[in-house]
Scaffold this motif. Structure first.
Motif, short mmCIF file in Angstrom:
data_model
loop_
_atom_site.label_atom_id
_atom_site.label_comp_id
_atom_site.label_asym_id
_atom_site.label_seq_id
_atom_site.Cartn_x
_atom_site.Cartn_y
_atom_site.Cartn_z
N CYS A 201 37.95 59.06 38.09
CA CYS A 201 38.81 60.05 37.34
C CYS A 201 38.85 59.95 35.92
O CYS A 201 39.53 59.14 35.35
N VAL A 202 37.71 60.76 35.30
CA VAL A 202 37.60 60.43 33.84
C VAL A 202 38.39 61.84 33.23
O VAL A 202 38.15 62.77 33.78
N ASP B 132 37.70 56.57 30.73
CA ASP B 132 36.89 56.55 32.03
C ASP B 132 37.42 55.73 33.11
O ASP B 132 37.00 54.67 33.21
N GLN C 13 36.35 64.93 36.93
CA GLN C 13 36.19 65.08 35.43
C GLN C 13 37.44 66.12 35.09
O GLN C 13 37.33 67.13 35.70
N GLY D 139 31.11 58.16 30.69
CA GLY D 139 32.05 58.01 31.50
C GLY D 139 31.68 57.83 32.80
O GLY D 139 32.22 56.77 33.41
N SER E 2 37.39 60.58 25.66
CA SER E 2 37.40 60.30 27.00
C SER E 2 38.07 59.22 27.33
O SER E 2 37.98 58.13 26.57
N THR F 214 26.03 65.69 36.01
CA THR F 214 26.39 64.44 36.59
C THR F 214 25.61 64.13 37.80
O THR F 214 25.75 62.86 37.90
N LEU G 160 38.88 63.78 29.83
CA LEU G 160 38.00 64.48 28.72
C LEU G 160 38.78 65.38 27.93
O LEU G 160 39.70 66.09 28.18
N ILE H 189 29.80 62.76 29.38
CA ILE H 189 29.69 62.96 30.50
C ILE H 189 28.86 61.40 31.36
O ILE H 189 29.46 60.73 32.01
N LEU I 232 36.01 69.23 39.11
CA LEU I 232 36.04 69.49 37.70
C LEU I 232 37.35 70.39 37.41
O LEU I 232 37.60 71.12 38.25
#
Length: 826
Positions: free
Chosen positions: A262-263, A258, A246, A290, A256, A224, A265, A287, A203
């Motif tokens: 590697c998303v 996706d 994320q 994604g 977001s 997650t 946000l 979450i 994160l």
């Protein structure tokens, strides 16, 4: 710049096979541009094609050791001929940083002056960062080397990153990826790490926002992990990439993006202030959305953009289902029923309505159609599909689809084939009717009662004029009274009899589509409509949400008075216990019903009634109740009492137990600005005290919202003429500009919008323009004159497609508001 056509992509796709990309980015070359060096290894058949690259300056192009003339670049395309069977292409270019989420976005944090970068390549912006063959079926492995200016910067992307030395990072080679699914995140991001089921989790956010994320790290990692486990179970395939990051990024244009591993946000989901549980639930859904796309777009990628909708629609369906099934949040389907489905119904009745499945000759056209129909109608239809085939067949079909096409590309036909095999039935015709036709139908019960017993029962299905056939619906009908029950039925055709109900005691309240399994507007028979106020609180949360959505649609269709809707809202506030329903219904009641569909002369009394009900409920509910903050926020939106709102700001009239944090203080200031009770020096002082991105945006909204002619003119000039302002600043001004209370003051800007917007639109990208027009269209000027001005604009030949499409849509909305105000007693 020409938009890639499907015919061009097919021709290029047949010619090339991409073996690898190696991209070297030097981010130390200044604040305006960065150096991009791309090495592409590919095989080719005989023929000619072109490379996609959109630089500030193209420095060199070398094909198989042969230097090509950079001047051959023409509007983002570089011609290539004389290709060998095996080729190496090296392209060096200076690329421009972006402030509008087109390419490598560069942001300076106003809180500490630090610089943050992230790559926004969706849908066709990859050539603004590296040279490539930019189409989804030409997947290839990527390796990135990145040089950064400061040792405290880190680099994140699709694959794990390694710091090779001072200011030098490398991302490991990825699995084969489409160009639009690559990303980079670069800067002094604050990071938190965990691991779940063998998958490394990360994160990340700006350093100035790290405290807000720190408090939620455990919650985000827990959600997650729960979703990871459930997707493994549902999809029958393990998580397909090496890690899952994320990253909360600033000035993000969408909720977001996706990318595999590697998303990105929106920082909207970083909660530095107290928020209702419903906002945490929404973050959990985002979450889950994604994460599902790691399979639904990353593992198996759409062959062409016309199937892009499938991954997004299925991800939305899965996100709401899975979040409700395995996390602590039980209400995603409730929120979907009251909010997102309403957005799909509205979009499906606009001039730009289109099938869920996308179509278009080029990328730009397809992208314009990727909207609430693609996402939310698509999600609704997939929920109907799951009801039709059942969960076991759905799981088996998904497992076959992911296994069969892993790390490659596929089409909707491939998806449907796998699902048909699992269900043991050919779903082609069902899918055609649902996914390849437009518009929304309406289901109305027709019940005949004699001596308290049902003697005849049917459901009538009305479809818009020109619709080919009514759709089949698998749904439940709820019968409520002393004995309540539901029956599963199949509705097919213009009118479907319900012999199952004949001979039963007549219910006091009958609900078509109980449980919200299908996609259709619903109406009520006369008996049920009369009983609605008493029965609404007794329904399940999903059904209450669906009823509120149905009532909103009825107001917009002009068959249910706006005043009656607001009266029902006032009564709801005394008894509703679900925070999501309170939040969404209050927002719709203000922004849609009171501000646009209610006759203006009735608005002050309606706002006062809702505000009074809010005060009464706030006084009854404990501050620890999850609904309490929702009620307090709602009161800010509905109150017209300047002394009350002033008392909130100075602390003299705050409800007992309420803490006026930065977010709620800005909401209160914004409402005061609208009411003409907030001076410029107060806005400036508040902004000085809170120089964050949030403070910057709220200050802009407050300035644009003040009922002052000079403030309006200043905001307007920036909106239509300042091409240097960031997209977020632009949207904030536009969002604050129009206010229902200020119709007389802003009347002169209504014709200015239609006169000046075409020129302003030409300096904006499509994504920025889409949001700008949504905020800046004069949505409260519901009059025949506004409609005339809109029609004149739409008749102009110089209006480009993105602006034309959005103006036509919002004019359609306005036309419905005009009709509703002059129709039923609203």
């Amino acid at each position: 710049m020409p938009s890639l056509t499907q015919a061009e992509a097919k021709e290029r796709g047949a010619l090339l096979r991409i073996r690898s990309y190696r991209v070297d980015l030097d981010l130390t070359t200044g604040d305006e541009t960065f150096r991009s060096t791309t090495r592409i290894v590919f095989d080719a058949s005989p023929g000619a094609t072109f490379l996609d690259v959109r630089p500030r300056e193209l420095r060199s192009v070398i094909l198989n050791g042969r230097e090509l003339d950079p001047a051959a670049l023409d509007d983002g395309r570089f011609p290539l001929d004389g290709l060998a069977e095996e080729n190496e292409l090296v392209v060096v270019a200076d690329m421009a940083y972006s402030r509008e989420c087109e390419g490598l976005h560069r942001y300076i944090d106003p809180a500490d002056g630090r610089v943050y970068l992230y790559a926004y390549v969706f849908i066709d912006n990859a050539p603004r960062i590296f040279a490539c063959f930019d189409q989804p079926d030409l997947k290839a492995p990527f390796t990135f080397d990145v040089t950064v200016p400061d040792d405290d910067w880190q680099v994140l992307g699709n694959a794990p990153s390694t710091r090779l030395g001072p200011g030098h990072w490398r991302l490991a080679e990825t699995a084969p990826l489409a160009t639009y699914l690559t990303t980079l995140v670069v800067g002094p991001y604050e990071s938190f790490h965990a691991e779940h089921g063998g998958v490394p989790l990360g994160l990340h956010c700006r350093a100035s926002l790290a405290d807000g994320l720190k408090a939620d790290v455990e919650e985000v990692f827990e959600i997650t992990g729960q979703c990871l486990d459930e997707y493994r179970r549902l999809f029958g395939v393990p998580y397909p990439f090496e890690k899952f990051d994320q990253v909360f990024v600033p000035e993000f244009s969408v909720l977001s993006l996706d990318h595999p591993g590697c998303v990105l946000l929106r920082e909207l989901y970083l909660f530095g202030s107290a928020v209702p549980r419903s906002e945490r639930e929404t973050r959990a859904v985002v979450i889950a959305h994604g994460l599902s796309l790691m399979w639904l777009a990353g593992l198996v990628t759409n062959t062409w953009w016309d199937d892009l909708w499938l991954g997004q629609a299925f991800a939305d369906y899965m996100a709401h289902r899975v979040t409700g099934d395995v996390t602590r949040f039980s209400g995603p389907l409730t929120t979907f029923a009251v909010r997102r489905k309403a957005q799909a119904y509205v979009a499906d009745q606009r001039p730009s309505t289109h099938p869920v499945s996308l179509a278009g000759p080029d990328v730009r056209t397809v992208l314009l159609e990727l909207d609430r129909i693609s996402y939310f109608k698509g999600s609704s239809v997939l929920r109907q599909l799951a009801a039709r085939v059942g969960t076991p067949a759905l799981r088996a079909g998904l497992s076959t689809y992911f296994t069969r096409h892993a790390y490659g590309t596929a089409t909707f036909t491939d998806f449907l084939t796998a699902l048909s095999e699992a269900a043991g039935t050919d779903l082609t015709e069902w899918a055609r009717v649902w996914f390849s036709t437009c518009d929304v139908g309406t289901l109305t019960p027709e019940i005949t009662v004699s001596d308290g017993v049902i003697t005849a029962a049917a459901v009538r299905q009305d479809v818009p004029e020109g619709h080919p056939v009514p759709r089949p619906h698998t749904l439940d009908i709820g019968c409520y009274g002393e004995e309540s029950t539901t029956i599963r039925v199949t509705i097919d055709g213009p009118r479907t009899g319900l012999p199952q109900l004949v001979g039963r005691p007549a219910p006091e309240f009958l609900l078509v589509n109980d449980g919200d399994l299908t996609y259709a507007k619903i109406r009520f028979d006369d008996r049920s409509r009369a009983a609605l106020p008493g029965f609404l609180p007794r329904l399940s949360p999903v059904n209450r949400a669906m009823v509120w959505c149905a009532l909103l649609m009825a107001v917009q269709d002009g068959v249910y008075p706006a005043a009656d809707h607001l009266e029902l809202v006032t009564g709801m506030l005394a008894v509703e216990t679900d925070p999501s329903i309170v939040v969404e219904v209050l927002e719709q009641a203000r922004i849609d019903v009171a501000d646009r569909f209610l006759r203006p002369e009735r608005r002050p009394a309606a706002l006062a009634a809702v505000a009074g009900a809010l005060r009464d409920r706030i006084a009854e509910v404990e501050p620890s109740d999850e609904i309490w903050l929702c009620l307090c926020r709602g009161l800010v939106e509905f109150s017209t009492d300047v002394d009350e709102l002033r008392g909130w700001l100075d602390g003299t009239r705050l409800p007992a137990g309420l803490v006026l944090d930065a977010d709620l203080a800005w909401r209160t200031r914004y409402r005061l600005a609208v009411l003409g009770a907030l001076a410029e020096d107060e806005i400036a002082a508040a902004h000085d005290a809170d120089p964050s991105t949030r403070g910057e945006q709220f200050a802009a909204k407050c300035r644009a919202a003040r009922p002052d002619p000079a403030a309006k003119e200043a905001a307007w000039e920036v909106i239509v003429g300042d091409t240097e302002m960031s997209s977020y600043g632009l949207w904030a001004l536009a969002e604050g500009f129009w206010q229902p209370e200020q119709a007389e003051l802003t009347a002169g800007y209504v014709p200015r919008f239609f006169a000046e917007m075409p020129a302003a639109a030409r300096s904006r990208g499509d994504l920025v323009l889409d949001v700008l027009v949504r905020f800046l269209y004069p949505r409260y000027a519901a009059s025949a004159e506004t409609l005339r001005l809109a029609d004149e604009l739409l008749a102009r030949p110089d209006v480009e497609l993105p602006l034309r499409r959005r103006v036509a849509d919002f004019t359609g909305d306005l036309r419905r508001a005009v009709a509703a105000r002059t129709g039923v007693s609203g």
